[in-house]
Design an enzyme around this catalytic site. Structure first.
Site, PDB file in Angstrom:
ATOM      1  N   HIS A 155       0.608  -1.035   0.082  1.00 51.85           N
ATOM      2  CA  HIS A 155      -0.339   0.208  -0.317  1.00 51.85           C
ATOM      3  C   HIS A 155       1.170   0.955   0.354  1.00 51.85           C
ATOM      4  CE1 HIS A 155      -2.989  -2.587   1.367  1.00 51.85           C
ATOM      5  NE2 HIS A 155      -2.355  -2.731   1.615  1.00 51.85           N
ATOM      6  N   SER A 285      15.082  19.883 -15.089  1.00 55.62           N
ATOM      7  CA  SER A 285      14.075  21.129 -14.812  1.00 55.62           C
ATOM      8  C   SER A 285      14.650  21.899 -15.770  1.00 55.62           C
ATOM      9  CB  SER A 285      13.361  21.286 -13.307  1.00 55.62           C
ATOM     10  OG  SER A 285      12.341  22.108 -13.502  1.00 55.62           O
TER      11      SER A 285
END
Length: 484
Positions: A155, A285
């Protein structure tokens, strides 16, 4: 008009290998048509039709199209609105002795469908080889990190430990299933053969004056000359579009596998535990100079989604083929089939590139383990106390209280997990304090993960990579890397 003035699919112009892009190129397509016409003529001549040797010789000498022939075919197609007949005419201009017998008795699908089956089978072979190389790279990674403990996640929440290598075997196992499925569908592909306009072979029966045995033999001979082991026993005008479903299904499944692997790598990059290769001059970036975005893995996810949905096109197209055929499959398949193979090719090659340069950060991994392991070790601590004569319920209550205090430090105050320091400070645990180092050794929490890696690589991966065509592809790729 230049190539910069018109749209080009980035699948071929930006990403795909030259090998796969060439397979679905006009040059390969029309050369294959010409070879199929040669095969038909050879078989018809062998069975008694009056076809001169010169006709076949001229055809065989002009299988490759020149730029001028492409232009002739384009003009003819614009005039006739029929690509196959345009190429029949164009072929006849360079093989005049064969002009009257090219395509004799055949319908358009003789060349279009049989060529597609050749492309599908060849494309699947390319993917089998590429998958083998990818699996071999991940095999080396799994072996290298077979026993490096790492925090497991369920999870996406911290769970029991596993190893970096064991996690990689989960990726490899799914790729092995993809390899199996792709090989199965490739080896199952048959040939449409010579079936005529509605699949009844009526035109060929007329050519051979009603001789059924010669028509059957013609089908067999052309299939053999075209390199196939068997011909589909019955077809309509086309081969069943259900074949396209079967072919695209394992490619879509491969897309799901690749997406899962690339997603895991993107999450690991965020955790700073494992990163894909990053060139020294690469920019992550345009605004944030410090970033090292997992661009390759993101590309894999992006293209894998495209690969997965292409299967739906094949399902829908097959379902609406009325009776002996409709033509609403044509435009769809011209896009869907090449794109599926080009996309699968790119996904595999990108994952291969990633797998060859994965960077593992053991100290970051160890630090994350140290943050979570104290909570996981509580059961070991309790059992150690019981073995030293303590009461389980009392030990459980003591460790429960200390665990909650440590959790408060982590969650509410943003501090490090100090559970072990609290255990050491609690006199109750004096009998086992000398064992804490052993009880907290990460390798005592990974179970049989290293042994599972060894057994899996030996019993499953090694046999798959020992397959002759895969072994040759892996060896060739390794020689190429050494030369580079």
């Amino acid at each position: 008009m230049t190539t910069y003035d018109t749209y080009q699919t980035p699948l071929s112009s930006r990403y795909a290998s030259k090998e796969m892009a060439n397979l679905f190129s006009p040059a390969t397509r029309f050369r294959t048509w010409r070879q199929l016409w040669v095969n038909l003529a050879i078989a018809e001549k062998e069975l008694g039709l009056p076809i001169d040797d010169e006709a076949i010789e001229q055809m065989e000498a002009n299988l490759d199209l020149t730029p001028e022939q492409f232009e002739i075919a384009a003009v003819e197609e614009k005039k006739r609105r029929h690509d196959v007949m345009a190429h029949v005419y164009t072929f006849g201009t360079v093989a005049p002795a064969a002009a009257g017998i090219i395509h004799l008795g055949a319908t358009s699908c003789y060349v279009t469908d049989n060529a597609d089956l050749i492309f599908l089978r060849t494309g699947l072979t390319y993917l089998v080889r590429s998958l083998g190389i990818l699996i071999s790279r991940l095999q080396a990674f799994a072996a290298q990190y077979r026993d490096l403990p790492t925090l497991g996640f369920t999870h996406f929440q911290p769970a029991q430990l596993t190893t970096v290598g064991k996690r990689a075997t989960l990726w490899i196992q799914e790729l092995l299933w993809d390899l199996r499925n792709i090989k199965r569908v490739r080896d199952d592909i048959g040939f449409r053969g010579v079936k005529g306009t509605t699949g009844t072979q009526a035109s060929f029966l007329a050519l051979f004056d009603g001789d059924h045995e010669k028509v059957v033999e013609l089908d067999r001979l052309v299939t053999k000359l075209s390199g196939f082991d068997y011909v589909y026993p019955v077809t309509s005008q086309t081969y069943s579009r259900k074949i396209d479903i079967d072919v695209l299904a394992p490619l879509a499944s491969l897309g799901a596998t690749a997406h899962k692997i690339a997603t895991d790598l993107r999450l690991l990059a965020s955790l700073k535990e494992v990163e894909e290769p990053f060139e020294s001059t690469q920019i992550g970036s345009s605004a944030m100079a410090y970033k090292r975005n997992p661009m390759r893995s993101e590309r894999v996810c992006s293209l894998s989604r495209h690969l997965m949905v292409l299967h739906q096109n094949a399902l829908m197209t097959s379902s609406v083929q009325w009776f002996e055929r409709t033509l609403d499959d044509s435009a769809n398949r011209r896009i869907t089939l090449p794109e599926a193979f080009l996309t699968a090719d790119i996904v595999i090659s990108t994952l291969q590139n990633v797998s060859e340069g994965l960077v593992v950060y053991p100290k970051v991994i160890a630090r994350r383990i140290s943050q979570e392991l104290p909570f996981m070790a509580t059961e070991n601590i309790i059992m150690a106390m019981v073995k030293n004569g303590g009461d389980r319920q009392e030990a459980h209550e003591k460790i429960r209280v200390l665990s909650h205090e440590a959790a408060h430090q982590v969650k509410q105050l943003g501090l490090e997990n100090d559970l072990i320091e609290r255990v050491k400070a609690e006199p109750y645990f004096d009998p086992i304090k000398g064992q804490l180092g052993e009880l907290l050794d990460p390798k005592s929490f990974i179970g049989r993960a290293p042994e599972q890696v060894d057994e899996f690589l030996k019993n499953w991966v090694k046999p798959a990579l020992s397959d002759k065509e895969i072994a040759e592809a892996v060896e060739k790729s390794q020689k190429f890397e050494l030369n580079v």
